[in-house]
Design a protein around this motif. Sequence first.
Motif, PDB file in Angstrom:
ATOM      1  N   LEU A  73       0.866  -1.169   0.000  1.00 34.78           N
ATOM      2  CA  LEU A  73       0.000   0.000   0.000  1.00 34.78           C
ATOM      3  C   LEU A  73       0.908   1.226   0.000  1.00 34.78           C
ATOM      4  CD1 LEU A  73      -2.956   0.967   0.209  1.00 34.78           C
ATOM      5  CD2 LEU A  73      -2.716   0.886   2.689  1.00 34.78           C
ATOM      6  N   GLU A  74       0.853   1.988  -1.102  1.00 32.39           N
ATOM      7  CA  GLU A  74       1.772   3.112  -1.276  1.00 32.39           C
ATOM      8  C   GLU A  74       1.002   4.343  -1.734  1.00 32.39           C
ATOM      9  OE1 GLU A  74       5.714   0.654  -2.723  1.00 32.39           O
ATOM     10  OE2 GLU A  74       4.078   0.957  -4.172  1.00 32.39           O
ATOM     11  N   ARG A  75       1.640   5.524  -1.651  1.00 32.51           N
ATOM     12  CA  ARG A  75       1.034   6.764  -2.152  1.00 32.51           C
ATOM     13  C   ARG A  75       1.632   7.102  -3.512  1.00 32.51           C
ATOM     14  NH1 ARG A  75      -1.248   8.572   2.842  1.00 32.51           N
ATOM     15  NH2 ARG A  75      -2.650  10.105   1.942  1.00 32.51           N
ATOM     16  N   ASP A  76       0.791   7.634  -4.414  1.00 30.59           N
ATOM     17  CA  ASP A  76       1.294   8.048  -5.723  1.00 30.59           C
ATOM     18  C   ASP A  76       1.558   9.559  -5.721  1.00 30.59           C
ATOM     19  OD1 ASP A  76      -1.138   9.325  -5.954  1.00 30.59           O
ATOM     20  OD2 ASP A  76      -1.889   8.073  -7.591  1.00 30.59           O
ATOM     21  N   ALA A  77       1.870  10.107  -6.899  1.00 26.52           N
ATOM     22  CA  ALA A  77       2.223  11.526  -7.008  1.00 26.52           C
ATOM     23  C   ALA A  77       1.053  12.440  -6.668  1.00 26.52           C
ATOM     24  CB  ALA A  77       2.716  11.825  -8.426  1.00 26.52           C
ATOM     25  N   HIS A  78      -0.179  11.912  -6.761  1.00 28.00           N
ATOM     26  CA  HIS A  78      -1.376  12.692  -6.431  1.00 28.00           C
ATOM     27  C   HIS A  78      -1.820  12.462  -4.987  1.00 28.00           C
ATOM     28  CE1 HIS A  78      -1.720  13.568 -10.711  1.00 28.00           C
ATOM     29  NE2 HIS A  78      -1.602  12.273 -10.957  1.00 28.00           N
ATOM     30  N   ASP A  79      -1.016  11.728  -4.237  1.00 35.29           N
ATOM     31  CA  ASP A  79      -1.273  11.423  -2.830  1.00 35.29           C
ATOM     32  C   ASP A  79      -2.433  10.459  -2.630  1.00 35.29           C
ATOM     33  OD1 ASP A  79      -0.101  11.739  -0.354  1.00 35.29           O
ATOM     34  OD2 ASP A  79      -1.555  13.222   0.320  1.00 35.29           O
ATOM     35  N   ASP A  80      -2.862   9.785  -3.699  1.00 32.57           N
ATOM     36  CA  ASP A  80      -3.820   8.702  -3.551  1.00 32.57           C
ATOM     37  C   ASP A  80      -3.081   7.435  -3.120  1.00 32.57           C
ATOM     38  OD1 ASP A  80      -6.060  10.157  -4.239  1.00 32.57           O
ATOM     39  OD2 ASP A  80      -5.929   9.637  -6.366  1.00 32.57           O
ATOM     40  N   PHE A  81      -3.832   6.473  -2.644  1.00 37.82           N
ATOM     41  CA  PHE A  81      -3.255   5.178  -2.301  1.00 37.82           C
ATOM     42  C   PHE A  81      -3.255   4.267  -3.524  1.00 37.82           C
ATOM     43  CE2 PHE A  81      -4.787   6.657   1.834  1.00 37.82           C
ATOM     44  CZ  PHE A  81      -3.704   6.372   2.651  1.00 37.82           C
ATOM     45  N   ILE A  82      -2.183   3.537  -3.719  1.00 35.82           N
ATOM     46  CA  ILE A  82      -2.112   2.489  -4.725  1.00 35.82           C
ATOM     47  C   ILE A  82      -2.025   1.160  -3.979  1.00 35.82           C
ATOM     48  CG2 ILE A  82      -0.878   1.524  -6.693  1.00 35.82           C
ATOM     49  CD1 ILE A  82      -2.242   4.219  -7.216  1.00 35.82           C
ATOM     50  N   ILE A  83      -3.043   0.338  -4.175  1.00 33.35           N
ATOM     51  CA  ILE A  83      -3.144  -0.934  -3.465  1.00 33.35           C
ATOM     52  C   ILE A  83      -2.712  -2.048  -4.416  1.00 33.35           C
ATOM     53  CG2 ILE A  83      -4.695  -2.483  -2.207  1.00 33.35           C
ATOM     54  CD1 ILE A  83      -6.584   0.039  -1.976  1.00 33.35           C
ATOM     55  N   SER A  84      -1.621  -2.716  -4.091  1.00 30.55           N
ATOM     56  CA  SER A  84      -1.107  -3.803  -4.929  1.00 30.55           C
ATOM     57  C   SER A  84      -1.583  -5.127  -4.371  1.00 30.55           C
ATOM     58  CB  SER A  84       0.422  -3.773  -4.971  1.00 30.55           C
ATOM     59  OG  SER A  84       0.883  -2.553  -5.511  1.00 30.55           O
ATOM     60  N   ALA A  85      -2.104  -5.969  -5.258  1.00 31.27           N
ATOM     61  CA  ALA A  85      -2.605  -7.282  -4.865  1.00 31.27           C
ATOM     62  C   ALA A  85      -1.626  -8.366  -5.286  1.00 31.27           C
ATOM     63  CB  ALA A  85      -3.978  -7.540  -5.474  1.00 31.27           C
TER      64      ALA A  85
END
Length: 288
Positions: A73-85
């Motif tokens: 679970l990481e943040r992208d350049a727009h500060d959204d969360f990117i959830i990797s499965a």
Amino acid sequence: GPAGLSAALTLVRSLRSVVVFDAPTPPRNAASPGIGGLLGREMTTPAALKTTAMAEIDGYGGARFVSQTVTALERDAHDDFIISAEDGTATRAARVLLACGMVDRFPSIAGLEDYWGTSVIYCPFCHGHELRGGRWGVFVNRAVMAEVAEIYLTWTDDLMLFLEPDITLDADREAALATNGIVVERRRVVGLQGDGSVLQAVELDDGTRADRSALVLWPMQEQTALVAALGPELDGDGYVAVDDGYRTSIDRLYAAGDLLYAGHQNVNTAIHMGALAAAAMVLDRAIG
């Protein structure tokens, strides 16, 4: 589990778009024959509760269930969360609720797996009624279990405390236990004996047996690898710290369920926390 599903139901009823990640592994309460004290669904099995809850959530639309373990679970350049499965897919989310529970670390006791959830229980409010009047034991691996031992006399008048070596009692506490007829046993528990489903005896490290028909045991716990990697603030006991809106120390990351400490780990408490966390997520979105 119930915290995440409760949150998902509140969110879809609030017209939010929701993705529910559900790891394809048995839940921690899978061994339970039924959930005691659950209003309106008394003694339903964990599996039946989950099936019903998912159908109710799905009926509103707006929810997507993903049967995958979340690996990052990481943040992208727009500060959204990117959830990797686990299957390599990625999902973007503005807000995330952690409802992944804790990792139980069970003591090395032969036969424990055979009786866990039936004769060996975590919560007497959930399962004590079914074991009432029996010969109870309490596996004391935390000082607090000896401090509150009298509560188990609610369900039995034959109670024995099995103390792990690092647990000590002062003279006053030991006298109080004796006054209430509670036996203190300092030989270590090494095994459980019975017919494979119903406990009959606790085996001690010198080979003797203590006849017991029920054992209360709280496994030690730690956070999942995902939570540990995220690094939210924890309380002094290792549970995720949240405010009154179930917000963690990480912006737009919330938590509910057993990974918090609320005095009890049971389905009722998890449902309550999930609903309140979801309400806070809706409020936070509305006020920006």
